[in-house]
Enzyme design. Structure first.
Site, PDB file in Angstrom:
ATOM      1  N   VAL A  21      18.508 -41.369  -0.620  1.00  0.00           N
ATOM      2  CA  VAL A  21      18.942 -42.567  -0.982  1.00  0.00           C
ATOM      3  C   VAL A  21      18.285 -43.379  -1.732  1.00  0.00           C
ATOM      4  CG1 VAL A  21      20.755 -44.651  -1.089  1.00  0.00           C
ATOM      5  CG2 VAL A  21      20.984 -43.001   0.372  1.00  0.00           C
ATOM      6  N   ILE A  60      34.631 -46.141  13.116  1.00  0.00           N
ATOM      7  CA  ILE A  60      35.253 -44.606  12.766  1.00  0.00           C
ATOM      8  C   ILE A  60      35.223 -44.426  11.402  1.00  0.00           C
ATOM      9  CG2 ILE A  60      37.489 -42.984  12.836  1.00  0.00           C
ATOM     10  CD1 ILE A  60      38.736 -45.395  15.423  1.00  0.00           C
ATOM     11  N   GLU A  71      37.962 -61.404  24.112  1.00  0.00           N
ATOM     12  CA  GLU A  71      37.126 -63.216  23.705  1.00  0.00           C
ATOM     13  C   GLU A  71      37.596 -64.452  25.176  1.00  0.00           C
ATOM     14  OE1 GLU A  71      35.307 -63.443  21.437  1.00  0.00           O
ATOM     15  OE2 GLU A  71      35.734 -61.711  20.851  1.00  0.00           O
ATOM     16  N   LYS A  80      43.963 -55.372  10.271  1.00  0.00           N
ATOM     17  CA  LYS A  80      43.218 -53.783   9.970  1.00  0.00           C
ATOM     18  C   LYS A  80      45.169 -53.252   9.189  1.00  0.00           C
ATOM     19  CE  LYS A  80      40.053 -54.714  13.866  1.00  0.00           C
ATOM     20  NZ  LYS A  80      40.294 -54.366  15.061  1.00  0.00           N
TER      21      LYS A  80
HETATM   22  N1  HSE Z   1      38.391 -57.478  19.115  1.00  0.00           N
HETATM   23  C1  HSE Z   1      38.373 -56.316  18.364  1.00  0.00           C
HETATM   24  C2  HSE Z   1      38.962 -55.594  19.133  1.00  0.00           C
HETATM   25  C3  HSE Z   1      36.853 -56.380  17.537  1.00  0.00           C
HETATM   26  O1  HSE Z   1      39.550 -55.680  20.519  1.00  0.00           O
HETATM   27  O2  HSE Z   1      39.042 -54.695  18.442  1.00  0.00           O
HETATM   28  C4  HSE Z   1      36.681 -55.492  16.528  1.00  0.00           C
HETATM   29  O3  HSE Z   1      37.387 -55.359  15.466  1.00  0.00           O
END
Ligand code: HSE
Length: 382
Positions: A30, A132, A186, A201
């Site tokens: 690069v 990915i 979490e 997403k």
């Molecule tokens: N909290 C998200 C998951 C983390 O469990 O996939 C990654 O975006």
């Protein structure tokens, strides 16, 4: 090329470590990527300043940083602050790469618009599916194909939790607690288990594959209503449920939804292990593709950020095909519902469960309350 890395948490460290480990290779290929600045919070700047050889600065120095660097890698995980950092960089004509699905999903149109106007890369491969490579190939696939559908498991927490429930025959609350103890969920799991993380997403996948939609309006239901009785019922029938994100173009727009889906136990999404993610893409010429891998984690996500940094540095980012604003179309399907439903919506009843004929999701929601489990049936044998 000079880079500013904003944030030094899990993703920031992963990005930094990979850039350091691959320094010589990147120099030869690069032409060198210098981490010129680490932009840290006031709280951690002093500690990082002692730990790192790079210049560690704080928000007050950001304008000066932007005058010097070519690329900003935003890795804060924050919302408003991350948006502000990215917007200011793009306005200054500095390329931006980020893993921040929440900020990109919330401000996609504006940030992408500024990037186009300034003709600088704005890349967020790491925001969907962690390690990915999917957004970059998808951008390319859109140039060669009409994308017929995008479907996937985009949340590792839910995939791990559901797999554990099916393996142990355990209840939801106990399994969630276990996931929290193991670090797979979490302490506040709302974003993951209610499907909001998956929705962000999916929104970004739709922006790449189909056009601009209102991400917050994508119908979304998580997995919090799943329980041991439903798991036993499905296990006995060789079926599995997963939290699936789906989108496809239909006559009146884009049919997009995040909800539990029933799959044959051998389906590639049903057998997806641990916290792995998978995105299935169907293209008009290429056919069916599956992108599978670690959906989170320091190094996988750092790898995706570095991939975008390389694309920005080499000016080799895949072009984004523009297709304008798209309407979200109503969703319909056959559903398994954990309730006896009267009227003509039922195809049949099995114990306390109803299997509906094909109905609109809206009609289904009018017949149940928020605590009733339902899942769209995609399995061929239910
Ligand atoms: N909290 C998200 C998951 C983390 O469990 O996939 C990654 O975006």
């Amino acid at each position: 090329m000079k880079l500013a890395l904003i944030g030094f948490g899990t993703v920031g460290r992963g990005t930094y470590d990979i850039l350091k480990a691959r320094e010589n290779i990147l120099k030869d290929t690069v032409g060198g990527l210098e981490i010129a600045y680490i932009v840290a919070s006031d709280r951690s700047a002093e500690r990082l300043g002692k730990e790192l050889p790079e210049k560690v600065v704080t928000a007050k120095d950001y304008d000066a940083v932007l005058e010097e660097v070519d690329i900003v890698a935003e890795a804060t995980g924050a919302m408003d602050m991350a948006y502000d950092y990215m917007k200011r960089a793009l306005e200054a004509g500095v390329a931006v790469v980020t893993a921040n699905k929440a900020a990109v999903s919330a401000h996609f149109e504006e940030l992408n618009g500024i990037a186009e106007e300034k003709d600088v890369p704005f890349l967020f491969e790491a925001a969907v599916g962690g390690g990915i490579p999917v957004l970059t190939p998808l951008r390319g696939l859109c140039l060669e194909n009409e994308i017929e559908s995008v479907q996937g498991i985009l949340n590792g927490t839910c995939n791990y939790l559901i797999n554990a429930m099916f393996k142990e025959g355990a209840e939801y609350d106990a399994t969630l607690k276990l996931c929290q103890e193991l670090g797979y969920a979490e302490q506040d799991p709302t974003d993951d288990v209610e499907g909001f993380d998956t929705r962000r997403k999916l929104h970004l996948l739709i922006e790449m594959a189909f056009g601009h939609v209102d991400g917050d309006a994508i119908p979304t239901r998580g997995i919090a209503q799943l329980n041991g009785d439903i798991v036993s019922f499905l296990n006995e029938k060789g079926q599995k449920v997963k939290l699936v994100a789906s989108a496809k173009p239909v006559e009146d727009g884009i049919e997009a939804v995040v909800e539990p889906v029933i799959l044959d136990a051998a389906d590639s999404l049903a057998i997806l292990p641990d916290a792995i993610n998978q995105v299935n893409v169907k293209g008009s010429f290429v056919g069916d593709l599956a992108f599978t891998g670690p959906g989170a984690g320091k190094e996988p996500t750092g790898n995706a950020v570095v991939a975008d940094i390389i694309s920005a540095a080499t000016k080799s980012a895949m072009p984004l095909l523009k297709r304008g604003v798209k309407k979200l179309a109503p969703v319909k399907g056959r559903y398994l519902v954990a309730k006896k439903l009267s009227g003509d919506v039922a195809e049949r009843e099995e114990g306390d469960f109803t299997i509906t004929r094909e109905i609109s999701r809206e009609e289904l929601l009018s017949l149940i309350d928020k605590d009733t489990f339902f899942a769209r049936i995609e399995s061929q044998s239910l």
